[in-house]
Design a protein around this motif. Sequence first.
Motif, short mmCIF file in Angstrom:
data_model
loop_
_atom_site.label_atom_id
_atom_site.label_comp_id
_atom_site.label_asym_id
_atom_site.label_seq_id
_atom_site.Cartn_x
_atom_site.Cartn_y
_atom_site.Cartn_z
N CYS A 123 1.16 -1.19 0.16
CA CYS A 123 0.00 -0.01 -0.07
C CYS A 123 0.94 1.23 0.12
O CYS A 123 1.93 1.48 0.57
CB CYS A 123 -0.90 0.05 1.31
SG CYS A 123 -1.88 1.49 1.49
N ILE A 124 0.67 2.12 -0.76
CA ILE A 124 1.33 3.42 -0.83
C ILE A 124 0.43 4.44 -0.21
O ILE A 124 1.02 5.11 0.73
CB ILE A 124 1.73 4.02 -2.26
CG1 ILE A 124 2.41 2.75 -3.11
CG2 ILE A 124 2.60 5.16 -2.21
CD1 ILE A 124 2.61 2.96 -4.46
N LEU A 167 8.39 7.55 -3.13
CA LEU A 167 8.73 8.94 -2.13
C LEU A 167 7.02 9.30 -2.19
O LEU A 167 6.71 9.73 -3.10
CB LEU A 167 9.75 9.67 -2.84
CG LEU A 167 10.33 10.88 -1.95
CD1 LEU A 167 11.05 10.10 -0.99
CD2 LEU A 167 11.26 11.69 -2.74
N VAL A 168 6.50 9.34 -0.80
CA VAL A 168 5.54 10.09 -0.83
C VAL A 168 5.43 11.35 -0.05
O VAL A 168 6.10 11.54 1.10
CB VAL A 168 4.32 9.27 0.35
CG1 VAL A 168 3.28 9.69 0.09
CG2 VAL A 168 4.57 7.82 -0.38
N GLY A 170 2.71 14.13 0.87
CA GLY A 170 1.51 14.53 0.84
C GLY A 170 0.44 13.32 -0.08
O GLY A 170 0.55 12.28 0.25
N GLU A 171 -0.09 14.04 -0.79
CA GLU A 171 -0.59 13.23 -1.98
C GLU A 171 0.04 12.73 -3.25
O GLU A 171 -0.31 12.08 -4.12
CB GLU A 171 -1.97 14.00 -2.45
CG GLU A 171 -3.07 13.99 -1.53
CD GLU A 171 -3.81 12.77 -1.30
OE1 GLU A 171 -4.63 12.34 -2.18
OE2 GLU A 171 -3.59 11.97 -0.26
N LYS A 172 1.27 13.44 -3.17
CA LYS A 172 1.93 13.06 -4.51
C LYS A 172 3.15 12.06 -4.18
O LYS A 172 3.55 11.92 -3.19
CB LYS A 172 2.86 14.63 -4.87
CG LYS A 172 3.51 14.57 -6.01
CD LYS A 172 4.13 15.86 -6.33
CE LYS A 172 5.14 15.70 -7.41
NZ LYS A 172 6.55 16.11 -6.59
N VAL A 173 2.91 11.12 -4.98
CA VAL A 173 3.73 9.93 -5.13
C VAL A 173 4.75 9.71 -6.21
O VAL A 173 4.58 10.01 -7.29
CB VAL A 173 2.74 8.60 -5.32
CG1 VAL A 173 3.80 7.43 -5.16
CG2 VAL A 173 1.84 8.44 -3.79
N THR A 174 6.33 9.82 -5.83
CA THR A 174 7.03 9.61 -7.02
C THR A 174 7.82 8.12 -7.01
O THR A 174 8.24 7.55 -5.86
CB THR A 174 8.27 10.78 -6.57
OG1 THR A 174 7.70 11.81 -6.12
CG2 THR A 174 9.05 10.88 -7.88
#
Lengths: 292, 240
Positions: A123-124, A167-168, A170-174
Amino acid sequence: MPREAELSLNEREFILKALHENVRLDGRAFDDFRKLDLTFGDEPGFTDVKLGKTRVIARVSAEVMAPLPDRKFDGIFNIVTEFSPMASPAFEVGRQTDAEVILSRILEKAIRRSSALDTESLCIIAGSKCFQIRADVHVVDHDGGLIDASCIAVVAALQHFRRPDVLVEGEKVTVLSTREREPIPLAMLHHPLCVTISYYDSGAIMLVDADLAEEQVREGEIIVTMNKNGEVCQMVKYGGTPVDALALLDCTTLALKKVQAMTKYIHQKLNEDAKKRDIGGLMAELTAENER
Amino acid sequence: MPGPVAELGPLHRVDGSAAYSHAGYNVLGAVTGPVEAQRRDEIPDEAAVDVHVRPATGVGSIKERHLEAIVQSTLRHVILVHQFPRSLVQVSLQVLSVPDTSLMAVPLSSRLTTLALLPALLQTAMHALLSAALPLSTTFTSTLVCVTRGADGGGAIRASPDPECLADAASAHAVCYSAGGELLMDMSEGDFDVDEWDAAMGVGRRICCGEKGGRGGDAVMRDEESESLQDKLRKLVAER
């Protein structure tokens, strides 16, 4: 498609007679596996398993997806098995045979439902992003023992696979590429393996790892899935003649011995491969894996 | 870049098989046939050729169907299908791995990845057919050629390019030549004119058949040794 060539009556009688005289056609002992050969590919998650003449290739891949709405905290894990005419001319493209359905169901129960792979670790962001791990099983050459070989291939491939780190913010996932961060292994809780035991004479003769000819003359099969700690994940007997309950117990003791030997072999092969990849001994420093 | 590596007959349940790997593409091929065809597949005066391409991950989609159609129409003209009326030749091609493009700055378009896979599929199919000892009108070899345009407008031609080079290329051509040097198949993609196409075909032909046929662009670069693909094929079969 041509049907699978059936054994002639003489061949059947010959195999059975030999078994009654404690002889297998290839000279193995009753509780011997065929020669197991496990190789890994260049990319992580590629395993090629040869069990005698049977050959199965497993590939594990990862993708970022939205989790299932009723399982917000879990990643997705799928095992896909499809037979192709490559394994045997009797397999037709696009039409499932019974063997195929049984294989996918057994693998599903053995690996997915025994929660060998910790799906929560995939889970991310709960409810919106997770990893989907997909294991493709390609049966390339068929000479019996498909269940055992496929299970070894998938379990070894899952251990060999490295998923990219994320890399998380906030809501941004890289999703970090292999150059930015060393990919991390999957979190596995245990390593279940299947042992198929074919029986003859209502359980008087028990064979481990029957080849295709022996499979065709057997009265039934018992599939035991367990891990090296002796925890039984499943025990399956689809039809066939009845077997004494005590004989079933013997199966588990037999299976445990085999599973322990195979787990050791897989582990040794994985270590050899890891050593080959660990150029300059930097792996320990680079690893981005969290301690469990 | 190392040349192609092929192995004949790695599988035992089929009539012919081959493992082929080149430039990061690994393909396993199997041929069964001629076998009895099902009523619906039967063609009265020739053998039906059935090609299945299976991707390394996931289930086959439109891309695989497209590749199947190209390989099928090429093989149908090479196998002597009229010798086996109402039968079936089944060719299965399993892609095992493709080059990793995840680290590239600009990902390859799906059309280019499709095109780049085609020579490996054709080569594997040819090796498997030879392993099955099916009667053929000719053998063929296939390669990928791409044309890169420099800033001054001059073109450079590369054979079996790596994904980075392919992404930079103005056009890419998957070509297939028979042993006699005739063009059997060409799939071209991108922006090119007749001269460039002609030059690319020349290079492709030389790589496949080893003849002095190419009048390439400004700089013709070849990664292969002097040995052509056709020579390699011949040597491999002779060894067997």
